[in-house]
Each structure stands twice: as structure tokens, then as C-alpha cells.
Design a protein around this motif. Structure first.
Motif, PDB file in Angstrom:
ATOM      1  N   THR A  20      42.483 -10.880  34.792  1.00  0.00           N
ATOM      2  CA  THR A  20      41.724 -11.748  33.885  1.00  0.00           C
ATOM      3  C   THR A  20      42.581 -12.124  32.669  1.00  0.00           C
ATOM      4  OG1 THR A  20      39.660 -10.717  34.604  1.00  0.00           O
ATOM      5  CG2 THR A  20      39.602 -11.937  32.533  1.00  0.00           C
ATOM      6  N   ALA A  21      43.316 -11.170  32.125  1.00  0.00           N
ATOM      7  CA  ALA A  21      44.193 -11.446  30.981  1.00  0.00           C
ATOM      8  C   ALA A  21      45.300 -12.429  31.372  1.00  0.00           C
ATOM      9  CB  ALA A  21      44.791 -10.141  30.452  1.00  0.00           C
ATOM     10  N   TYR A  22      45.900 -12.237  32.559  1.00  0.00           N
ATOM     11  CA  TYR A  22      46.944 -13.150  33.031  1.00  0.00           C
ATOM     12  C   TYR A  22      46.395 -14.559  33.209  1.00  0.00           C
ATOM     13  CZ  TYR A  22      50.063  -9.192  34.120  1.00  0.00           C
ATOM     14  OH  TYR A  22      50.863  -8.094  34.054  1.00  0.00           O
ATOM     15  N   LEU A  23      45.228 -14.672  33.828  1.00  0.00           N
ATOM     16  CA  LEU A  23      44.622 -15.991  34.040  1.00  0.00           C
ATOM     17  C   LEU A  23      44.306 -16.677  32.719  1.00  0.00           C
ATOM     18  CD1 LEU A  23      42.276 -15.303  37.100  1.00  0.00           C
ATOM     19  CD2 LEU A  23      44.349 -16.705  37.050  1.00  0.00           C
ATOM     20  N   SER A  24      43.852 -15.900  31.745  1.00  0.00           N
ATOM     21  CA  SER A  24      43.563 -16.455  30.427  1.00  0.00           C
ATOM     22  C   SER A  24      44.843 -17.011  29.794  1.00  0.00           C
ATOM     23  CB  SER A  24      42.945 -15.375  29.534  1.00  0.00           C
ATOM     24  OG  SER A  24      42.777 -15.859  28.232  1.00  0.00           O
ATOM     25  N   GLU A  25      45.949 -16.278  29.916  1.00  0.00           N
ATOM     26  CA  GLU A  25      47.231 -16.720  29.363  1.00  0.00           C
ATOM     27  C   GLU A  25      47.720 -17.970  30.092  1.00  0.00           C
ATOM     28  OE1 GLU A  25      50.229 -16.390  26.541  1.00  0.00           O
ATOM     29  OE2 GLU A  25      48.400 -15.198  26.715  1.00  0.00           O
ATOM     30  N   ILE A  26      47.586 -18.023  31.400  1.00  0.00           N
ATOM     31  CA  ILE A  26      47.998 -19.193  32.181  1.00  0.00           C
ATOM     32  C   ILE A  26      47.167 -20.414  31.791  1.00  0.00           C
ATOM     33  CG2 ILE A  26      48.015 -20.182  34.522  1.00  0.00           C
ATOM     34  CD1 ILE A  26      48.840 -17.335  35.505  1.00  0.00           C
ATOM     35  N   ARG A  27      45.865 -20.235  31.613  1.00  0.00           N
ATOM     36  CA  ARG A  27      45.001 -21.351  31.179  1.00  0.00           C
ATOM     37  C   ARG A  27      45.435 -21.876  29.812  1.00  0.00           C
ATOM     38  NH1 ARG A  27      40.647 -17.995  33.076  1.00  0.00           N
ATOM     39  NH2 ARG A  27      40.124 -18.662  35.176  1.00  0.00           N
ATOM     40  N   LYS A  28      45.794 -20.961  28.913  1.00  0.00           N
ATOM     41  CA  LYS A  28      46.245 -21.361  27.581  1.00  0.00           C
ATOM     42  C   LYS A  28      47.516 -22.203  27.689  1.00  0.00           C
ATOM     43  CE  LYS A  28      48.376 -18.824  24.352  1.00  0.00           C
ATOM     44  NZ  LYS A  28      48.689 -17.680  23.547  1.00  0.00           N
ATOM     45  N   HIS A  34      48.829 -30.077  28.520  1.00  0.00           N
ATOM     46  CA  HIS A  34      48.046 -31.304  28.547  1.00  0.00           C
ATOM     47  C   HIS A  34      47.619 -31.768  27.164  1.00  0.00           C
ATOM     48  CE1 HIS A  34      48.067 -31.284  32.844  1.00  0.00           C
ATOM     49  NE2 HIS A  34      47.629 -30.042  32.868  1.00  0.00           N
ATOM     50  N   HIS A  35      48.127 -31.128  26.137  1.00  0.00           N
ATOM     51  CA  HIS A  35      47.803 -31.535  24.772  1.00  0.00           C
ATOM     52  C   HIS A  35      48.434 -32.902  24.514  1.00  0.00           C
ATOM     53  CE1 HIS A  35      47.695 -31.510  20.395  1.00  0.00           C
ATOM     54  NE2 HIS A  35      46.706 -30.636  20.534  1.00  0.00           N
ATOM     55  N   PRO A  36      47.675 -33.898  24.075  1.00  0.00           N
ATOM     56  CA  PRO A  36      48.200 -35.258  23.964  1.00  0.00           C
ATOM     57  C   PRO A  36      49.296 -35.421  22.913  1.00  0.00           C
ATOM     58  CG  PRO A  36      45.981 -35.138  23.068  1.00  0.00           C
ATOM     59  CD  PRO A  36      46.266 -33.817  23.713  1.00  0.00           C
ATOM     60  N   ASP A  37      49.360 -34.572  21.928  1.00  0.00           N
ATOM     61  CA  ASP A  37      50.345 -34.744  20.866  1.00  0.00           C
ATOM     62  C   ASP A  37      51.512 -33.759  20.974  1.00  0.00           C
ATOM     63  OD1 ASP A  37      49.018 -36.850  19.686  1.00  0.00           O
ATOM     64  OD2 ASP A  37      47.760 -35.534  18.489  1.00  0.00           O
ATOM     65  N   ARG A  38      51.699 -33.202  22.119  1.00  0.00           N
ATOM     66  CA  ARG A  38      52.742 -32.193  22.290  1.00  0.00           C
ATOM     67  C   ARG A  38      54.126 -32.848  22.238  1.00  0.00           C
ATOM     68  NH1 ARG A  38      54.860 -29.925  27.110  1.00  0.00           N
ATOM     69  NH2 ARG A  38      55.959 -28.030  26.610  1.00  0.00           N
ATOM     70  N   LEU A  39      54.984 -32.351  21.343  1.00  0.00           N
ATOM     71  CA  LEU A  39      56.345 -32.845  21.178  1.00  0.00           C
ATOM     72  C   LEU A  39      57.303 -31.754  21.639  1.00  0.00           C
ATOM     73  CD1 LEU A  39      58.185 -35.092  20.025  1.00  0.00           C
ATOM     74  CD2 LEU A  39      58.107 -33.874  17.852  1.00  0.00           C
ATOM     75  N   ASN A  40      58.131 -32.063  22.619  1.00  0.00           N
ATOM     76  CA  ASN A  40      59.076 -31.082  23.129  1.00  0.00           C
ATOM     77  C   ASN A  40      60.331 -31.829  23.577  1.00  0.00           C
ATOM     78  OD1 ASN A  40      60.451 -28.947  24.230  1.00  0.00           O
ATOM     79  ND2 ASN A  40      58.936 -28.484  25.801  1.00  0.00           N
ATOM     80  N   ILE A  41      61.361 -31.765  22.743  1.00  0.00           N
ATOM     81  CA  ILE A  41      62.614 -32.466  23.018  1.00  0.00           C
ATOM     82  C   ILE A  41      63.714 -31.427  23.148  1.00  0.00           C
ATOM     83  CG2 ILE A  41      64.309 -34.109  22.149  1.00  0.00           C
ATOM     84  CD1 ILE A  41      62.030 -35.360  20.527  1.00  0.00           C
ATOM     85  N   ILE A  42      64.518 -31.581  24.181  1.00  0.00           N
ATOM     86  CA  ILE A  42      65.670 -30.712  24.380  1.00  0.00           C
ATOM     87  C   ILE A  42      66.899 -31.606  24.439  1.00  0.00           C
ATOM     88  CG2 ILE A  42      66.796 -29.109  25.963  1.00  0.00           C
ATOM     89  CD1 ILE A  42      63.984 -28.363  26.980  1.00  0.00           C
TER      90      ILE A  42
END
Length: 191
Positions: A20-28, A34-42
Motif C-alpha cells: 500500500t505504501a509503495y502504491l501510494s508513492e507510485i501514484r504520487k 501529469h502536472h500541467p506546469d511541470r518544468l524539467n530540463i536536462i
């Protein structure tokens, strides 16, 4: 027998709580993706080296600078700075144009140097005809060259920084190009 059953049930309950803890972390993590404002540049370099240990021959680094948008929104107006160490033996060249070049030389997919030609340590470059890096897209400044003659010992890091409207302070490349070598002075003797 009953005692052994309680151990199994306790172990099953422990595994259930852990799952249950693992599934909760995966859902997070999935929600963050899927957050619309997520910025991630490499940004990173890929390169190959041809190092000469003969002071009469030139050493060479052939490389590319990549900007990868791993986020969920476009990156606008990207540009980069490739920085050589001060007073180093390294010289930089690449496929770029200057603002005053004829329009026919400024093709989409090309790059333009936006700082002074006289600066031999910093190369500020922006892509031509490319104002956005879409999610899951990579933009590359390809096939630059760094040359040097190893006439004496040398050391220095080639740094890279990515900027955009979203990254006013810039981010550094993940892997600076570290170049160093020792040249031993051999005495010439007459026999």
C-alpha cells in the motif's frame, strides 16, 4: 499450529501495508508526471576525444550540446552558453552565424552567436527558427570542436549553461567536459 498461522497472518499484513505504501508513492510520482506546469530540463554534452601526446600535433574534442525537455510544457526562447576556462590553450569553433550575416546563411536548424566575436571564452548561442522545445523533445547544437596543442601541461573544464524564458538564471550541463594532461619535458642530449 495456531501459533504459526499468526506469524503468517502478521507477515501478510506487513506485506500488505508495504505494498500500500509503495502504491501510494507510485501514484504520487504519476500525479507529478501529469502536472500541467511541470518544468524539467536536462542539458548535457556528448563528445569524443582525439588526444595527442606529441606537442607537434593538435588535440581535438568533437562534441554536441543537448537540451532535453522532460517536462509537460514547452520551453520558450532557449539559448546556451558554452564557456572555456580563462587563459586556457583551448579554442572553440562550431556551426553558427552572426546577426549581420546574410539571411540566406541563417537557415532553420542553425544557430546564431549572440555575443561578441572577440570573446574567446564564452560562446552564447541561440537556435534560429526554433523558439520552442516541446515536451519530450531534444534540441542540439551539434558538431562543435575544441582544439589545443599540448605544448605544456593543461587542465580545464568546458562548462555549458542553458537558459530560457523559464530559466532566467540558467542551469548547468550535467557533465562538463574536463580536459587535462601532463606534458613531460624531455631533455635533448648530444651523443
Amino acid at each position: 499450529m495456531r501459533h504459526g498461522g499468526n506469524d503468517v497472518e502478521a507477515k501478510i499484513e506487513e506485506l500488505h501495508l508495504q505494498t500500500t505504501a509503495y502504491l501510494s508513492e507510485i501514484r504520487k510520482w504519476a500525479d507529478e508526471l501529469h502536472h500541467p506546469d511541470r518544468l524539467n530540463i536536462i542539458s548535457y554534452f556528448t563528445y569524443s576525444l582525439d588526444i595527442s601526446h606529441d606537442s607537434a600535433q593538435e588535440s581535438l574534442c568533437l562534441g554536441s550540446y543537448h537540451i532535453s525537455n522532460r517536462g509537460n510544457r514547452p520551453i520558450t526562447d532557449p539559448y546556451v552558453c558554452i564557456k572555456l576556462p580563462e587563459q586556457s590553450p583551448f579554442s572553440f569553433s562550431g556551426k553558427y552565424v552572426y546577426e549581420n550575416f546574410q539571411q540566406r546563411l541563417k537557415s532553420p536548424g542553425g544557430w546564431q552567436r549572440i555575443n561578441e566575436k572577440e570573446d574567446k571564452e564564452e560562446f552564447w548561442l541561440k537556435p534560429l527558427g526554433k523558439r520552442l522545445i516541446e515536451p519530450n523533445e531534444t534540441l542540439s547544437f551539434s558538431d562543435f570542436q575544441i582544439k589545443w596543442n599540448p605544448t605544456s601541461s593543461y587542465a580545464g573544464s568546458i562548462m555549458g549553461f542553458t537558459y530560457s524564458d523559464e530559466l532566467k538564471n540558467g542551469i548547468a550541463v550535467l557533465n562538463p567536459i574536463n580536459l587535462n594532461g601532463s606534458i613531460s619535458k624531455q631533455e635533448v642530449t648530444d651523443e
